[in-house]
Design a protein around this motif. Structure first.
Motif, PDB file in Angstrom:
ATOM      1  N   GLN A   1      44.681  39.528  43.652  1.00 58.93           N
ATOM      2  CA  GLN A   1      45.890  39.777  44.432  1.00 58.93           C
ATOM      3  C   GLN A   1      46.013  38.767  45.567  1.00 58.93           C
ATOM      4  OE1 GLN A   1      45.463  43.858  45.603  1.00 58.93           O
ATOM      5  NE2 GLN A   1      46.210  44.644  43.642  1.00 58.93           N
ATOM      6  N   ALA A   2      44.891  38.464  46.211  1.00 58.88           N
ATOM      7  CA  ALA A   2      44.908  37.479  47.296  1.00 58.88           C
ATOM      8  C   ALA A   2      45.289  36.099  46.774  1.00 58.88           C
ATOM      9  CB  ALA A   2      43.547  37.427  47.991  1.00 58.88           C
ATOM     10  N   VAL A   3      44.798  35.740  45.594  1.00 56.90           N
ATOM     11  CA  VAL A   3      45.135  34.450  44.991  1.00 56.90           C
ATOM     12  C   VAL A   3      46.644  34.358  44.763  1.00 56.90           C
ATOM     13  CG1 VAL A   3      44.908  33.061  42.882  1.00 56.90           C
ATOM     14  CG2 VAL A   3      42.878  34.045  43.945  1.00 56.90           C
ATOM     15  N   GLN A   4      47.257  35.460  44.382  1.00 57.69           N
ATOM     16  CA  GLN A   4      48.689  35.454  44.074  1.00 57.69           C
ATOM     17  C   GLN A   4      49.577  35.590  45.306  1.00 57.69           C
ATOM     18  OE1 GLN A   4      49.104  38.657  41.287  1.00 57.69           O
ATOM     19  NE2 GLN A   4      48.072  37.539  39.649  1.00 57.69           N
ATOM     20  N   ASN A   5      49.102  36.268  46.341  1.00 58.08           N
ATOM     21  CA  ASN A   5      49.997  36.672  47.426  1.00 58.08           C
ATOM     22  C   ASN A   5      49.747  36.039  48.796  1.00 58.08           C
ATOM     23  OD1 ASN A   5      51.237  38.480  45.623  1.00 58.08           O
ATOM     24  ND2 ASN A   5      49.699  40.023  46.042  1.00 58.08           N
ATOM     25  N   GLU A   6      48.604  35.433  49.007  1.00 57.50           N
ATOM     26  CA  GLU A   6      48.267  34.956  50.341  1.00 57.50           C
ATOM     27  C   GLU A   6      48.742  33.523  50.583  1.00 57.50           C
ATOM     28  OE1 GLU A   6      47.087  36.813  52.725  1.00 57.50           O
ATOM     29  OE2 GLU A   6      46.834  38.572  51.448  1.00 57.50           O
ATOM     30  N   GLU A   7      48.630  33.117  51.838  1.00 56.15           N
ATOM     31  CA  GLU A   7      48.943  31.734  52.218  1.00 56.15           C
ATOM     32  C   GLU A   7      47.864  30.801  51.665  1.00 56.15           C
ATOM     33  OE1 GLU A   7      51.736  30.845  53.841  1.00 56.15           O
ATOM     34  OE2 GLU A   7      52.330  32.952  53.777  1.00 56.15           O
ATOM     35  N   LYS A   8      48.138  29.519  51.702  1.00 55.18           N
ATOM     36  CA  LYS A   8      47.296  28.524  51.034  1.00 55.18           C
ATOM     37  C   LYS A   8      45.817  28.605  51.409  1.00 55.18           C
ATOM     38  CE  LYS A   8      46.817  23.653  49.970  1.00 55.18           C
ATOM     39  NZ  LYS A   8      47.349  22.312  50.147  1.00 55.18           N
ATOM     40  N   ALA A   9      45.489  28.615  52.680  1.00 57.27           N
ATOM     41  CA  ALA A   9      44.075  28.613  53.099  1.00 57.27           C
ATOM     42  C   ALA A   9      43.359  29.874  52.607  1.00 57.27           C
ATOM     43  CB  ALA A   9      43.971  28.503  54.615  1.00 57.27           C
ATOM     44  N   GLU A  10      44.012  31.010  52.743  1.00 56.54           N
ATOM     45  CA  GLU A  10      43.413  32.269  52.295  1.00 56.54           C
ATOM     46  C   GLU A  10      43.325  32.300  50.769  1.00 56.54           C
ATOM     47  OE1 GLU A  10      41.395  35.691  52.893  1.00 56.54           O
ATOM     48  OE2 GLU A  10      42.083  34.302  54.422  1.00 56.54           O
ATOM     49  N   ARG A  11      44.309  31.742  50.122  1.00 59.83           N
ATOM     50  CA  ARG A  11      44.310  31.673  48.656  1.00 59.83           C
ATOM     51  C   ARG A  11      43.133  30.840  48.155  1.00 59.83           C
ATOM     52  NH1 ARG A  11      49.542  30.586  48.112  1.00 59.83           N
ATOM     53  NH2 ARG A  11      49.272  28.343  48.013  1.00 59.83           N
ATOM     54  N   LEU A  12      42.859  29.723  48.801  1.00 58.37           N
ATOM     55  CA  LEU A  12      41.728  28.878  48.405  1.00 58.37           C
ATOM     56  C   LEU A  12      40.393  29.601  48.581  1.00 58.37           C
ATOM     57  CD1 LEU A  12      42.901  25.443  49.844  1.00 58.37           C
ATOM     58  CD2 LEU A  12      42.848  26.170  47.436  1.00 58.37           C
ATOM     59  N   ARG A  13      40.262  30.344  49.672  1.00 50.87           N
ATOM     60  CA  ARG A  13      39.030  31.136  49.876  1.00 50.87           C
ATOM     61  C   ARG A  13      38.903  32.214  48.807  1.00 50.87           C
ATOM     62  NH1 ARG A  13      39.966  30.020  55.407  1.00 50.87           N
ATOM     63  NH2 ARG A  13      41.416  31.730  55.654  1.00 50.87           N
ATOM     64  N   ALA A  14      40.011  32.838  48.462  1.00 48.83           N
ATOM     65  CA  ALA A  14      39.993  33.886  47.438  1.00 48.83           C
ATOM     66  C   ALA A  14      39.627  33.323  46.069  1.00 48.83           C
ATOM     67  CB  ALA A  14      41.347  34.589  47.390  1.00 48.83           C
ATOM     68  N   ILE A  15      40.112  32.126  45.765  1.00 52.69           N
ATOM     69  CA  ILE A  15      39.774  31.494  44.480  1.00 52.69           C
ATOM     70  C   ILE A  15      38.273  31.264  44.390  1.00 52.69           C
ATOM     71  CG2 ILE A  15      39.970  29.332  43.162  1.00 52.69           C
ATOM     72  CD1 ILE A  15      42.938  29.245  44.128  1.00 52.69           C
ATOM     73  N   GLN A  16      37.689  30.725  45.457  1.00 56.54           N
ATOM     74  CA  GLN A  16      36.239  30.478  45.452  1.00 56.54           C
ATOM     75  C   GLN A  16      35.458  31.793  45.380  1.00 56.54           C
ATOM     76  OE1 GLN A  16      34.839  27.456  45.123  1.00 56.54           O
ATOM     77  NE2 GLN A  16      32.955  28.569  44.835  1.00 56.54           N
ATOM     78  N   ALA A  17      35.884  32.781  46.133  1.00 52.16           N
ATOM     79  CA  ALA A  17      35.208  34.081  46.106  1.00 52.16           C
ATOM     80  C   ALA A  17      35.315  34.723  44.725  1.00 52.16           C
ATOM     81  CB  ALA A  17      35.805  35.010  47.163  1.00 52.16           C
ATOM     82  N   LEU A  18      36.434  34.552  44.075  1.00 51.53           N
ATOM     83  CA  LEU A  18      36.626  35.085  42.730  1.00 51.53           C
ATOM     84  C   LEU A  18      35.676  34.423  41.739  1.00 51.53           C
ATOM     85  CD1 LEU A  18      38.288  37.029  41.032  1.00 51.53           C
ATOM     86  CD2 LEU A  18      40.040  35.261  40.825  1.00 51.53           C
ATOM     87  N   ARG A  19      35.491  33.117  41.875  1.00 52.83           N
ATOM     88  CA  ARG A  19      34.519  32.416  41.014  1.00 52.83           C
ATOM     89  C   ARG A  19      33.126  32.999  41.183  1.00 52.83           C
ATOM     90  NH1 ARG A  19      36.737  26.889  42.939  1.00 52.83           N
ATOM     91  NH2 ARG A  19      38.458  26.601  41.510  1.00 52.83           N
ATOM     92  N   TYR A  20      32.708  33.169  42.439  1.00 52.13           N
ATOM     93  CA  TYR A  20      31.378  33.723  42.700  1.00 52.13           C
ATOM     94  C   TYR A  20      31.259  35.153  42.180  1.00 52.13           C
ATOM     95  CZ  TYR A  20      30.250  29.847  45.860  1.00 52.13           C
ATOM     96  OH  TYR A  20      29.992  28.616  46.397  1.00 52.13           O
TER      97      TYR A  20
END
Length: 99
Positions: free
Chosen positions: A42-61
């Motif tokens: 949800q964060a990847v889809q809905n957040e601003e760019k910086a937060e989205r990038l953190r969410a993408i990395q966290a999702l990978r982990y």
């Protein structure tokens, strides 16, 4: 915490098992892997760019290590800030045993 011991082997040989019943009965909240993944997606889809990038990395982990989370609900107001990490480590250790 991970659902799969083999997925966290890169952290070393010492592995611990969380006593989920005691953890939950003491008021701490277990957040299952599937819920962690959903929130991060949800964060990847809905957040601003910086937060989205953190969410993408966290999702990978989270996916790689099959991670869930524990939301520790300790009362820390009386603990000096400089002592907080050591204090928290002792508290968390009570809920796990080495396997």
């Amino acid at each position: 915490m991970s659902l799969d011991l083999a997925k966290i082997a890169d952290f070393g040989d010492a592995s611990y098992l969380l006593d989920q019943a005691t953890t939950a009965s003491d008021g701490h909240v277990l957040i299952p892997h599937d819920d962690v993944v959903k929130v991060l997606q949800q964060a990847v889809q809905n957040e601003e760019k910086a937060e989205r990038l953190r969410a993408i990395q966290a999702l990978r982990y989270a996916r790689r290590r099959k991670e869930g989370l524990v939301d520790w609900r300790f009362q820390t107001a009386a603990i000096a800030r400089k002592d907080l990490i050591a204090w928290a480590r002792r508290q968390v250790q009570k809920y796990s045993k080495q396997i």
